[in-house]
Design a protein around this motif. Structure first.
Motif, PDB file in Angstrom:
ATOM      1  N   LEU A  20     -40.196 -71.077 -84.124  1.00  0.00           N
ATOM      2  CA  LEU A  20     -38.830 -71.443 -84.532  1.00  0.00           C
ATOM      3  C   LEU A  20     -38.404 -72.774 -83.916  1.00  0.00           C
ATOM      4  N   GLN A 104     -38.336 -66.237 -88.614  1.00  0.00           N
ATOM      5  CA  GLN A 104     -37.179 -65.406 -88.290  1.00  0.00           C
ATOM      6  C   GLN A 104     -37.489 -63.931 -88.505  1.00  0.00           C
ATOM      7  N   GLN A 108     -37.560 -60.962 -85.726  1.00  0.00           N
ATOM      8  CA  GLN A 108     -36.757 -59.751 -85.890  1.00  0.00           C
ATOM      9  C   GLN A 108     -37.626 -58.496 -85.846  1.00  0.00           C
TER      10      GLN A 108
END
Length: 131
Positions: A20, A104, A108
């Protein structure tokens, strides 16, 4: 077994955080102009590698995009050469956005594994405590 699940998922969290960060840098610099005499901003790509056995994943290094980039006509730019050209990075914003979504979701998913493993581990401790 549960601490192993937490540890392995934690390595996934770390890997996805680095991914990220790289994507964020690439997106932030998609329009970074440089003089044509210099190198363009080079996109950064995280190289992942599996750990030995079932010990998770880790960042093995980074690969970088082309320093050549693409030359664009922008005579109003203060970095433009005599012909009005600047060097921009060769970053595909669509590809970066797709990678952002994957990173992402991976982050998660690993966070959910840690949460569920921790809840299961705590429940197992309570069962043993009540006996």
């Amino acid at each position: 077994m549960m601490p192993d699940a937490i540890g392995i998922a934690a390595t996934g969290l770390g890997l996805h955080r680095h991914w990220l960060d790289a994507i964020a840098d690439n997106i932030a610099n998609v329009n970074t102009a440089e003089p044509t005499s210099g190198a363009a901003f080079q996109a950064r790509y995280v190289i992942a590698q599996a750990g030995p056995g079932t010990s998770g994943v880790y960042v093995a290094g980074a690969a970088f995009g082309s320093a050549i980039g693409r030359v664009t006509h922008d005579p109003g730019n203060p970095l433009a050469d005599a012909n009005g050209n600047v060097r921009l990075p060769d970053i595909d914003l669509g590809s970066q956005m797709g990678q952002l979504i994957m990173a992402q979701r991976g982050y998660q998913a690993n966070a959910a594994v840690i949460d569920r493993a921790q809840t299961t581990y705590e429940a197992a401790l309570q069962i043993g405590h009540g006996a």
